[in-house]
Scaffold this active site. Structure first.
Site, PDB file in Angstrom:
ATOM      1  N   SER A   1       0.857  -1.196   0.000  1.00  0.00           N
ATOM      2  CA  SER A   1       0.000   0.000   0.000  1.00  0.00           C
ATOM      3  C   SER A   1       0.884   1.234   0.000  1.00  0.00           C
ATOM      4  O   SER A   1       2.012   1.185   0.531  1.00  0.00           O
ATOM      5  CB  SER A   1      -0.882   0.011   1.252  1.00  0.00           C
ATOM      6  OG  SER A   1      -1.503   1.273   1.416  1.00  0.00           O
TER       7      SER A   1
ATOM      8  N   TYR B   1      -1.316  -1.160  10.377  1.00  0.00           N
ATOM      9  CA  TYR B   1      -1.518  -1.446   8.946  1.00  0.00           C
ATOM     10  C   TYR B   1      -0.285  -1.020   8.148  1.00  0.00           C
ATOM     11  O   TYR B   1       0.230  -1.783   7.319  1.00  0.00           O
ATOM     12  CB  TYR B   1      -2.774  -0.719   8.463  1.00  0.00           C
ATOM     13  CG  TYR B   1      -3.142  -0.978   7.022  1.00  0.00           C
ATOM     14  CD1 TYR B   1      -3.797  -2.140   6.638  1.00  0.00           C
ATOM     15  CD2 TYR B   1      -2.836  -0.041   6.030  1.00  0.00           C
ATOM     16  CE1 TYR B   1      -4.142  -2.376   5.317  1.00  0.00           C
ATOM     17  CE2 TYR B   1      -3.177  -0.263   4.711  1.00  0.00           C
ATOM     18  CZ  TYR B   1      -3.836  -1.423   4.356  1.00  0.00           C
ATOM     19  OH  TYR B   1      -4.164  -1.648   3.043  1.00  0.00           O
TER      20      TYR B   1
HETATM   21  P1  NAP Z   1     -11.381  -6.313   0.955  1.00  0.00           P
HETATM   22  O1  NAP Z   1     -12.409  -5.904  -0.025  1.00  0.00           O
HETATM   23  O2  NAP Z   1     -11.639  -6.111   2.401  1.00  0.00           O
HETATM   24  O3  NAP Z   1     -10.947  -7.815   0.665  1.00  0.00           O
HETATM   25  C1  NAP Z   1      -9.973  -8.453   1.447  1.00  0.00           C
HETATM   26  C2  NAP Z   1      -9.970  -9.918   1.114  1.00  0.00           C
HETATM   27  O4  NAP Z   1      -8.998 -10.592   1.956  1.00  0.00           O
HETATM   28  C3  NAP Z   1     -11.308 -10.581   1.386  1.00  0.00           C
HETATM   29  O5  NAP Z   1     -11.565 -11.530   0.388  1.00  0.00           O
HETATM   30  C4  NAP Z   1     -11.082 -11.251   2.740  1.00  0.00           C
HETATM   31  O6  NAP Z   1     -11.925 -12.339   3.021  1.00  0.00           O
HETATM   32  C5  NAP Z   1      -9.656 -11.710   2.566  1.00  0.00           C
HETATM   33  N1  NAP Z   1      -9.055 -12.106   3.831  1.00  0.00           N
HETATM   34  C6  NAP Z   1      -8.969 -11.371   4.986  1.00  0.00           C
HETATM   35  N2  NAP Z   1      -8.379 -12.091   5.945  1.00  0.00           N
HETATM   36  C7  NAP Z   1      -8.093 -13.312   5.401  1.00  0.00           C
HETATM   37  C8  NAP Z   1      -7.479 -14.487   5.890  1.00  0.00           C
HETATM   38  N3  NAP Z   1      -7.024 -14.567   7.149  1.00  0.00           N
HETATM   39  N4  NAP Z   1      -7.368 -15.553   5.073  1.00  0.00           N
HETATM   40  C9  NAP Z   1      -7.818 -15.508   3.786  1.00  0.00           C
HETATM   41  N5  NAP Z   1      -8.402 -14.406   3.258  1.00  0.00           N
HETATM   42  C10 NAP Z   1      -8.534 -13.324   4.064  1.00  0.00           C
HETATM   43  O7  NAP Z   1     -10.017  -5.499   0.683  1.00  0.00           O
HETATM   44  P2  NAP Z   1      -9.412  -4.943  -0.677  1.00  0.00           P
HETATM   45  O8  NAP Z   1      -9.622  -3.488  -0.703  1.00  0.00           O
HETATM   46  O9  NAP Z   1      -9.818  -5.778  -1.831  1.00  0.00           O
HETATM   47  O10 NAP Z   1      -7.865  -5.159  -0.345  1.00  0.00           O
HETATM   48  C11 NAP Z   1      -7.078  -6.197  -0.923  1.00  0.00           C
HETATM   49  C12 NAP Z   1      -5.617  -5.929  -0.584  1.00  0.00           C
HETATM   50  O11 NAP Z   1      -5.239  -4.652  -1.090  1.00  0.00           O
HETATM   51  C13 NAP Z   1      -5.349  -5.877   0.927  1.00  0.00           C
HETATM   52  O12 NAP Z   1      -4.099  -6.448   1.223  1.00  0.00           O
HETATM   53  C14 NAP Z   1      -5.317  -4.392   1.215  1.00  0.00           C
HETATM   54  O13 NAP Z   1      -4.564  -4.078   2.364  1.00  0.00           O
HETATM   55  C15 NAP Z   1      -4.685  -3.859  -0.061  1.00  0.00           C
HETATM   56  N6  NAP Z   1      -4.947  -2.444  -0.314  1.00  0.00           N
HETATM   57  C16 NAP Z   1      -6.217  -1.969  -0.451  1.00  0.00           C
HETATM   58  C17 NAP Z   1      -6.417  -0.620  -0.695  1.00  0.00           C
HETATM   59  C18 NAP Z   1      -7.787  -0.030  -0.856  1.00  0.00           C
HETATM   60  O14 NAP Z   1      -7.878   1.208  -0.949  1.00  0.00           O
HETATM   61  N7  NAP Z   1      -8.842  -0.786  -0.935  1.00  0.00           N
HETATM   62  C19 NAP Z   1      -5.312   0.226  -0.796  1.00  0.00           C
HETATM   63  C20 NAP Z   1      -4.042  -0.295  -0.637  1.00  0.00           C
HETATM   64  C21 NAP Z   1      -3.858  -1.632  -0.411  1.00  0.00           C
HETATM   65  P3  NAP Z   1     -13.396 -12.079   3.690  1.00  0.00           P
HETATM   66  O15 NAP Z   1     -14.314 -11.892   2.555  1.00  0.00           O
HETATM   67  O16 NAP Z   1     -13.705 -13.270   4.503  1.00  0.00           O
HETATM   68  O17 NAP Z   1     -13.271 -10.885   4.580  1.00  0.00           O
END
Ligand code: NAP
Length: 251
Positions: free
Chosen positions: A146, A159
């Site tokens: 990130s 985080y």
């Molecule tokens: P999200 O919509 O909350 O999705 C996160 C995913 O990770 C979900 O499928 C969740 O499963 C899964 N997960 C969480 N804990 C887990 C575990 N212990 N074992 C297996 N799966 C698990 O988040 P996102 O925005 O798509 O983010 C994806 C990645 O991008 C993350 O690493 C996040 O930190 C990074 N990121 C996001 C942003 C942003 O602005 N959105 C920015 C920078 C980086 P569940 O459905 O069960 O919760």
């Protein structure tokens, strides 16, 4: 590699879903991972829907439930992918959580939950994957970090520590396994529209969009496009890099 295999952790929704869908479109046989420790039935159904759409579009793959924050769960996930799909060329460490809180309010349990989910998961999965990739002398590891891991953010000390940790991990893996045909890179998204960011007040979102040079928040597909490139043969000489996908937010 007629039909290489890609595993994307946390790919039942959000950025992971967009990544696994794009990789399937690009010809990878994919493993869609869902979290199986909470809301298992709901998460499995979401993962199945992702796979159904992939199959409807002509792709192939499997769904696998796992908790990647544990060594046993992550290792079994990688080993099951290799067993069921017969190979593993690409690992995308995407699963992550955010639990925004001021430093003085973060409990030890919350700290460890977040570090285990966002950082240790990449260690567990990569360790299992590299053991297999080394034999083939080919592999791509892509870690979803990130911009917060590069700049920090109030309310996200745990985080940002996890995301900065992923960068050091990426650089070291790139140096250690580059000679064996395995590259490791990190992608640093900015502010991407997903469940992780949907609870922010609309005025905060529109204020942020105004500060982003391209004038909008990112979409999961914006991140997926870069990951797909890094996973492709064209990216063979890109190793140990961090690439931001943030619309220019951090310049
Ligand atoms: P999200 O919509 O909350 O999705 C996160 C995913 O990770 C979900 O499928 C969740 O499963 C899964 N997960 C969480 N804990 C887990 C575990 N212990 N074992 C297996 N799966 C698990 O988040 P996102 O925005 O798509 O983010 C994806 C990645 O991008 C993350 O690493 C996040 O930190 C990074 N990121 C996001 C942003 C942003 O602005 N959105 C920015 C920078 C980086 P569940 O459905 O069960 O919760």
């Amino acid at each position: 590699m007629s039909q290489p295999v890609a595993l994307v952790t946390g790919s039942s929704r959000g950025i992971g879903k967009a990544i696994v869908t794009q990789l399937a479109r690009d010809g990878f046989r994919v493993a869609v991972n869902y979290y199986n420790k909470m809301d298992e039935e709901h998460n499995r159904a979401e993962a199945q829907a992702v796979l159904d759409a992939i199959i409807a579009a002509g792709g192939t793959g499997i769904i696998l439930g796992a908790d990647v924050s544990t060594s046993a769960g992550a290792t079994e996930l990688v080993e099951s992918t290799i067993k069921q799909l017969g190979s593993l060329e690409v690992l995308v460490n995407n699963a992550g959580i955010n639990r925004d809180q001021l430093l003085i309010r973060i409990t030890d349990e919350q700290w460890h939950e977040l570090i285990d989910t966002n950082l240790s998961s990449a260690f567990y999965c990569s360790k299992a994957a590299v053991k297999f990739m080394m034999k083939k002398r080919y592999g791509r590891i892509i870690n979803i970090s990130s911009v917060v891991g590069m700049a920090g953010n109030a309310g996200q000390s745990h985080y940002s520590a996890s995301k900065a940790g992923l960068l050091g991990f990426t650089f070291s893996v790139a140096k250690e396994y580059g000679p064996r045909g395995i590259t490791a890179n990190a992608v640093a998204p900015g502010y991407i529209e997903s469940d992780m960011t949907k609870n922010l007040p609309p005025e905060t979102s529109s204020k942020m969009a105004e500060q982003i040079p391209v004038g909008r928040l990112g979409k999961p597909e914006d991140v997926a496009a870069l990951v797909a490139f890094l996973a492709s043969p064209a990216a063979a000489y890109i190793n140990g890099q961090v690439i931001r996908v943030d619309g220019g937010m951090s310049i």
